[in-house]
Write a protein that holds these residues in place. Structure first.
Motif, PDB file in Angstrom:
ATOM      1  N   HIS A   1       2.814  -1.329   3.590  1.00  0.00           N
ATOM      2  CA  HIS A   1       2.307  -2.383   4.034  1.00  0.00           C
ATOM      3  C   HIS A   1       2.298  -4.045   3.423  1.00  0.00           C
ATOM      4  CE1 HIS A   1       1.956   0.337   7.571  1.00  0.00           C
ATOM      5  NE2 HIS A   1       2.247  -0.098   8.146  1.00  0.00           N
ATOM      6  N   VAL A   2       2.459  -4.557   3.567  1.00  0.00           N
ATOM      7  CA  VAL A   2       2.583  -5.673   3.069  1.00  0.00           C
ATOM      8  C   VAL A   2       0.967  -6.210   2.337  1.00  0.00           C
ATOM      9  CG1 VAL A   2       2.904  -7.752   1.721  1.00  0.00           C
ATOM     10  CG2 VAL A   2       4.635  -6.790   2.776  1.00  0.00           C
ATOM     11  N   LEU A   3       0.621  -5.787   1.389  1.00  0.00           N
ATOM     12  CA  LEU A   3      -0.983  -6.231   1.226  1.00  0.00           C
ATOM     13  C   LEU A   3      -1.294  -7.612   0.468  1.00  0.00           C
ATOM     14  CD1 LEU A   3      -2.536  -4.108  -0.877  1.00  0.00           C
ATOM     15  CD2 LEU A   3      -2.134  -4.080   1.203  1.00  0.00           C
ATOM     16  N   GLY A   4      -0.217  -8.464   0.069  1.00  0.00           N
ATOM     17  CA  GLY A   4      -0.087  -9.611  -0.483  1.00  0.00           C
ATOM     18  C   GLY A   4       0.850 -10.085  -1.802  1.00  0.00           C
TER      19      GLY A   4
ATOM     20  N   GLY B   1       4.932  -3.691  10.821  1.00  0.00           N
ATOM     21  CA  GLY B   1       4.354  -4.538   9.579  1.00  0.00           C
ATOM     22  C   GLY B   1       4.507  -3.816   8.003  1.00  0.00           C
TER      23      GLY B   1
ATOM     24  N   THR C   1      -1.713 -12.948  -3.997  1.00  0.00           N
ATOM     25  CA  THR C   1      -2.525 -14.207  -2.938  1.00  0.00           C
ATOM     26  C   THR C   1      -1.695 -13.778  -1.291  1.00  0.00           C
ATOM     27  OG1 THR C   1      -0.963 -16.045  -3.966  1.00  0.00           O
ATOM     28  CG2 THR C   1      -1.810 -16.289  -1.577  1.00  0.00           C
ATOM     29  N   SER C   2      -3.319 -13.550  -0.380  1.00  0.00           N
ATOM     30  CA  SER C   2      -3.379 -12.808   0.817  1.00  0.00           C
ATOM     31  C   SER C   2      -4.198 -14.030   1.187  1.00  0.00           C
ATOM     32  CB  SER C   2      -3.955 -11.507   0.286  1.00  0.00           C
ATOM     33  OG  SER C   2      -4.021 -10.392   1.250  1.00  0.00           O
ATOM     34  N   PRO C   3      -3.580 -13.074   3.110  1.00  0.00           N
ATOM     35  CA  PRO C   3      -2.094 -12.242   3.093  1.00  0.00           C
ATOM     36  C   PRO C   3      -0.855 -13.098   2.566  1.00  0.00           C
ATOM     37  CG  PRO C   3      -3.052 -13.339   5.312  1.00  0.00           C
ATOM     38  CD  PRO C   3      -3.800 -13.380   3.960  1.00  0.00           C
ATOM     39  N   ALA C   4      -0.512 -11.981   2.966  1.00  0.00           N
ATOM     40  CA  ALA C   4       1.542 -12.705   2.579  1.00  0.00           C
ATOM     41  C   ALA C   4       1.323 -13.568   4.234  1.00  0.00           C
ATOM     42  CB  ALA C   4       2.261 -11.835   1.769  1.00  0.00           C
TER      43      ALA C   4
ATOM     44  N   ARG D   1       4.855 -13.477   6.556  1.00  0.00           N
ATOM     45  CA  ARG D   1       5.497 -12.482   6.769  1.00  0.00           C
ATOM     46  C   ARG D   1       6.705 -13.308   7.935  1.00  0.00           C
ATOM     47  NH1 ARG D   1       0.854 -10.304   6.482  1.00  0.00           N
ATOM     48  NH2 ARG D   1       0.309  -8.572   5.361  1.00  0.00           N
TER      49      ARG D   1
ATOM     50  N   ASP E   1       0.921  -1.228   0.304  1.00  0.00           N
ATOM     51  CA  ASP E   1      -0.025   0.342  -0.221  1.00  0.00           C
ATOM     52  C   ASP E   1       0.918   1.178   0.300  1.00  0.00           C
ATOM     53  OD1 ASP E   1       1.696   0.182   2.361  1.00  0.00           O
ATOM     54  OD2 ASP E   1      -1.057  -0.026   3.757  1.00  0.00           O
TER      55      ASP E   1
END
Length: 232
Positions: free
Chosen positions: A45-48, A131, A97-100, A102, A41
């Motif tokens: 932050h990681v969305l997927g 995050g 593919t979500s969520p990634a 982590r 985003d």
């Protein structure tokens, strides 16, 4: 030395935004020579994660259900809702593919490997305590641990395990490494210490196997077992 994710990860992250179109994602993967990219985003932050497999869903679904104008029956479409959504996707948000999965940069390399195995993924998004992405760690990064030189492995076993942790006299134990296989020979005061030395050596990142040829002056393991049997 405990190797962490931060020691092996790639910190120059190639990423895409949620609105990035299909073709641009494919071009990015091919141009950079990677198999997946994180979707971020505006605040990192990681969305997927979008992988080659996610992109290939479109061709796979087309080949399976739409060749020569064929339309799959409703029950087939319902059996593969996720595949259908990805096959119809045009942007990263629809394809990812979500969520990634982590991992923290402070996590051990072993923890990262276990996460990949548990989630059946080839890469993890490395995120800080907020995050936000700070890197990517892949299976290939972890395999690189086994490329550590024999000299480096032997030095770590001698200095970190034997001298600093177990306080073993320098002339008591010989450490040799060949193609990642570490051989321990010589003597130690107690049998239990010899077992600990071999076990700790096996945990050193990059060690393929351990050959334990250590002898000992006092068999405290057998003595302890005898005491336990007498007490019961």
């Amino acid at each position: 030395m405990r190797m962490t994710v931060a020691d092996v990860m790639t910190d120059k992250v190639v990423s895409v935004a949620a609105a990035t179109p299909f073709k641009e994602i494919a071009e990015t993967l091919v141009a950079v020579g990677i198999s997946a990219v994180p979707v971020l985003d505006d605040d990192d932050h990681v969305l997927g994660m979008v992988s080659e497999a996610d992109l290939l869903r479109k061709e796979e679904f087309r080949e399976q259900f739409h060749r020569e104008g064929y339309q799959p029956p409703l029950r087939a479409r319902l059996r593969h809702p996720k595949a259908r959504r990805k096959a119809d996707g045009d942007t990263a948000a629809e394809l990812m593919t979500s969520p990634a999965v982590r991992v923290s940069p402070e996590a051990s390399a072993v923890e990262a490997a276990r996460l990949m195995d548990a989630h059946n993924v080839r890469r993890l998004a490395v995120v800080d305590y907020n995050g936000r992405i700070v890197g990517i760690v892949s299976r290939r990064d972890l395999v690189k641990l086994f490329l550590r030189s024999d000299e480096e492995l032997a030095s770590e076993v001698r200095d970190d395990i034997l001298r600093r942790t177990l306080w073993v006299p320098a002339d008591g134990v010989r450490v040799e490494a060949r193609q990642g296989v570490v051989t321990l020979s010589g003597w130690m005061e107690r049998r239990s210490e010899a077992a600990i030395a071999a076990r700790m050596t096996r945990r050193v990142n990059g060690v393929v196997d351990v050959v334990n040829k250590l002898s000992w002056k006092k068999d405290d393991v057998t003595a302890r077992d005898d005491d336990l049997r007498r007490s019961t």
